[in-house]
Write a protein that holds these residues in place. Structure first.
Motif, PDB file in Angstrom:
ATOM      1  N   VAL A 129      21.706  41.389  82.094  1.00  0.00           N
ATOM      2  CA  VAL A 129      23.092  41.847  82.000  1.00  0.00           C
ATOM      3  C   VAL A 129      23.182  42.854  80.863  1.00  0.00           C
ATOM      4  O   VAL A 129      22.816  42.562  79.725  1.00  0.00           O
ATOM      5  N   ASP A 130      23.677  44.062  81.178  1.00  0.00           N
ATOM      6  CA  ASP A 130      23.715  45.131  80.176  1.00  0.00           C
ATOM      7  C   ASP A 130      24.973  45.115  79.331  1.00  0.00           C
ATOM      8  O   ASP A 130      24.944  45.546  78.178  1.00  0.00           O
ATOM      9  N   ALA A 131      26.092  44.641  79.896  1.00  0.00           N
ATOM     10  CA  ALA A 131      27.342  44.721  79.146  1.00  0.00           C
ATOM     11  C   ALA A 131      28.372  43.762  79.718  1.00  0.00           C
ATOM     12  O   ALA A 131      28.277  43.307  80.860  1.00  0.00           O
ATOM     13  N   ILE A 132      29.381  43.488  78.890  1.00  0.00           N
ATOM     14  CA  ILE A 132      30.590  42.773  79.296  1.00  0.00           C
ATOM     15  C   ILE A 132      31.744  43.746  79.115  1.00  0.00           C
ATOM     16  O   ILE A 132      31.882  44.363  78.058  1.00  0.00           O
ATOM     17  N   ALA A 133      32.575  43.901  80.136  1.00  0.00           N
ATOM     18  CA  ALA A 133      33.817  44.659  79.990  1.00  0.00           C
ATOM     19  C   ALA A 133      34.928  43.644  79.783  1.00  0.00           C
ATOM     20  O   ALA A 133      35.262  42.890  80.696  1.00  0.00           O
ATOM     21  N   GLN A 134      35.463  43.602  78.578  1.00  0.00           N
ATOM     22  CA  GLN A 134      36.387  42.539  78.198  1.00  0.00           C
ATOM     23  C   GLN A 134      37.820  42.884  78.595  1.00  0.00           C
ATOM     24  O   GLN A 134      38.268  44.017  78.467  1.00  0.00           O
ATOM     25  N   GLY A 135      38.548  41.864  79.070  1.00  0.00           N
ATOM     26  CA  GLY A 135      39.964  42.040  79.376  1.00  0.00           C
ATOM     27  C   GLY A 135      40.192  42.867  80.622  1.00  0.00           C
ATOM     28  O   GLY A 135      39.409  42.845  81.566  1.00  0.00           O
ATOM     29  N   GLU A 136      41.307  43.581  80.617  1.00  0.00           N
ATOM     30  CA  GLU A 136      41.640  44.455  81.745  1.00  0.00           C
ATOM     31  C   GLU A 136      40.667  45.630  81.734  1.00  0.00           C
ATOM     32  O   GLU A 136      40.634  46.409  80.784  1.00  0.00           O
ATOM     33  N   TYR A 137      39.897  45.778  82.804  1.00  0.00           N
ATOM     34  CA  TYR A 137      38.698  46.613  82.712  1.00  0.00           C
ATOM     35  C   TYR A 137      38.722  47.900  83.527  1.00  0.00           C
ATOM     36  O   TYR A 137      37.728  48.616  83.576  1.00  0.00           O
ATOM     37  N   ASP A 138      39.837  48.245  84.165  1.00  0.00           N
ATOM     38  CA  ASP A 138      39.870  49.436  85.017  1.00  0.00           C
ATOM     39  C   ASP A 138      39.405  50.686  84.265  1.00  0.00           C
ATOM     40  O   ASP A 138      38.480  51.393  84.701  1.00  0.00           O
ATOM     41  N   ALA A 139      40.065  50.972  83.133  1.00  0.00           N
ATOM     42  CA  ALA A 139      39.749  52.187  82.390  1.00  0.00           C
ATOM     43  C   ALA A 139      38.378  52.102  81.738  1.00  0.00           C
ATOM     44  O   ALA A 139      37.661  53.108  81.632  1.00  0.00           O
ATOM     45  N   THR A 140      37.985  50.896  81.303  1.00  0.00           N
ATOM     46  CA  THR A 140      36.674  50.721  80.678  1.00  0.00           C
ATOM     47  C   THR A 140      35.561  51.089  81.650  1.00  0.00           C
ATOM     48  O   THR A 140      34.618  51.823  81.300  1.00  0.00           O
ATOM     49  N   VAL A 141      35.669  50.602  82.880  1.00  0.00           N
ATOM     50  CA  VAL A 141      34.632  50.874  83.878  1.00  0.00           C
ATOM     51  C   VAL A 141      34.588  52.356  84.236  1.00  0.00           C
ATOM     52  O   VAL A 141      33.505  52.952  84.351  1.00  0.00           O
ATOM     53  N   ARG A 142      35.758  52.965  84.406  1.00  0.00           N
ATOM     54  CA  ARG A 142      35.764  54.383  84.762  1.00  0.00           C
ATOM     55  C   ARG A 142      35.149  55.232  83.661  1.00  0.00           C
ATOM     56  O   ARG A 142      34.352  56.145  83.927  1.00  0.00           O
TER      57      ARG A 142
END
Length: 492
Positions: A129-142
């Motif tokens: 696993v390379d990362a965790i996107a914490q919380g609301e993740y829409d903008a983080t992933v983009r």
């Protein structure tokens, strides 16, 4: 960049996106709403997307890996949950190892309530696993997709937990999206990638489509996981026009859909806005049944407008028949409000699905009986009654953990072998066995009353549209109601 959004393989019909993930006794299976929202938002940023819901489609691990290989993904977003976390990490390792052997490198990110609550612990479960996107993740992933495509360091993207050698680093907290109108219609993503007949909620006519009109919840119930781990308590509303435009899109593009489920934590949280949405539905002459989540402080005036706009059913948390227990869970309602609410619902003709729980702080045999008595006296259309489920990141989890009332540190034990909810807490006076046994008997006492059976028979005669929904619920639920279940009867 090609990005796959994955609800990973696990137990068939495991409803990972719901507030209490499990294979449900009612056959409920949630759409992967948050994955689909993030997928649409990422695609709007210029990336190619795929969305896979393996439990709903009954895809095997090998089939999922093959699809990700064929799509050529460089980034895979994996939804997780507390009871499936070990499975999800294990599959991530298999995915990365298999594709790496074939020369395809993928960056794997875990998302969801569990990893948002325990990011560092989750990241340490497996180096694949390379990362965790914490919380609301829409903008983080983009933004992560942008960074990887431009060969920039992931550490430049806020909202992530990353591995840096032996250390775990946090790139900073990301504020939730303030303008949720900028997220494409989640139903447009469903249309391309999902089969609506896979999804079911007994509180809505079948088949149905689930959307949300807001994010965040202004209330502070101590057990509710999404506001405490992902979406926050600040209510962020889509515009009235944007919501009703999506209803028109669904009607135009889903030919056999019978209903909409508004999965907002509390759809009428803002009375003025709720009425405005209903009035716009009426103005546009949109005719479709819909269901929503609500609280018992909803007034009869608003209910009348909701009913006129197509509201058929409301899902409501009555929770307990004891006021002190309601206060301890920070529910913010009174027993008198529950009675007034049900009277108003009957007058307006809106069906009510009542949610009840036992095992709360201060629970006794007497307070459990008060809860059953309340359920029977309110006479909702349907009920659910379970021992309280606690998840990392919630006040409830912290309280039960501090009191030593959680019976296992193994998150896989949050499920039974077949994937049903398992009872991993006990009360200060009550064992896990007593809590489960009470709920089993309470459901029988509620549903097997002659008065209730007659009510459902008459309902189906008067409203033939209810027959399909009712029979689908009964087929799945009867084996648990009449013949027991595999829920653990003893603390683990």
């Amino acid at each position: 960049m090609r990005v796959t959004f994955l609800n990973p393989p696990f137990i068939k019909n495991f409803s990972r996106p719901q507030r209490s993930p499990a294979v449900t006794k009612s056959g409920t299976l949630y759409y992967p709403m948050w994955l689909a929202s993030a997928a649409g938002y990422t695609e709007a940023g210029g990336h190619a997307i795929d969305l896979i819901d393996a439990p709903a489609a009954d895809f095997t691990e090998d089939a999922v890996i093959e699809r990700i290989r064929d799509f050529g993904s460089s980034l895979v977003i994996v939804e997780t949950s507390t009871p499936s976390i070990y499975n999800d990490v294990s599959f991530s390792e298999k995915l990365k190892t298999t594709l790496s052997r074939e020369g395809q490198e993928v960056f794997i990110v875990l998302v969801g309530t569990h990893v948002s609550a325990l990011p560092e612990e989750s990241l340490r479960l497996n180096v694949s696993v390379d990362a965790i996107a914490q919380g609301e993740y829409d903008a983080t992933v983009r933004e992560l997709a942008d960074a990887l495509e431009n060969r920039q360091e992931p550490g430049t993207v806020t909202g992530l937990w990353l591995r840096d050698g032996e250390k775990i680093i946090h790139t900073g907290e990301r504020s939730p999206l303030s303008n949720v109108d900028q997220i494409p219609f989640v139903s447009s993503v469903y249309k391309r990638f999902l089969e609506p007949h896979h999804y079911f909620n007994p509180n809505a006519l079948f088949p149905m489509v689930t959307i949300t009109t807001s994010r965040g919840c202004p209330h502070h119930c101590f057990f509710c996981v999404y506001p405490q781990t992902m979406m926050g308590h600040r209510l962020r509303n889509r515009s009235v026009e944007n919501v009703v435009d999506e209803l028109e899109y669904i009607i135009a593009h889903f030919s056999d859909i019978k209903a909409i489920f508004f999965e907002d934590d509390t759809f009428p949280a803002n009375k003025k806005r709720c009425i405005a949405i209903c009035e716009e539905i009426i103005r546009r002459n949109i005719r479709i049944s819909w269901t929503a989540n609500a609280r018992v402080d909803l007034d009869q005036e608003t209910m009348r407008v909701m009913k006129k706009a197509g509201c058929r059913c409301l899902c409501v948390g009555f929770e307990s028949g004891n006021q002190q227990l309601l206060d301890r869970m920070k529910k913010g309602i009174t027993l008198e409000q529950s009675q007034t609410f049900m009277e108003a619902a009957r007058k307006t003709g809106i069906l009510i699905h009542g949610c009840f729980m036992v095992g709360l702080p201060g629970e006794t045999r007497e307070t459990m009986q008060e809860t059953l008595d309340l359920a029977i006296s309110l006479q909702p259309d349907a009920i659910q009654m379970y021992p309280v489920m606690v998840y990392p990141g919630t006040e409830a989890y912290a309280w039960y953990q501090q009191k030593g009332l959680i019976t296992s540190k193994d998150f896989s034990q949050w499920l039974t072998p077949s994937g049903l909810h398992n009872t991993v807490i006990h009360g200060e006076e009550l064992s896990a066995e007593e809590l489960v046994r009470f709920c089993d008997e309470a459901r029988k006492k509620f549903y097997l009353r002659p008065k209730y059976i007659l009510y459902k028979f008459v309902q189906m005669l008067r409203h033939p549209g209810e027959i399909r929904r009712t029979l689908k619920s009964v087929r799945t639920f009867a084996k648990y109601l009449l013949f027991g279940s595999d829920v653990q009867k003893e603390p683990i």
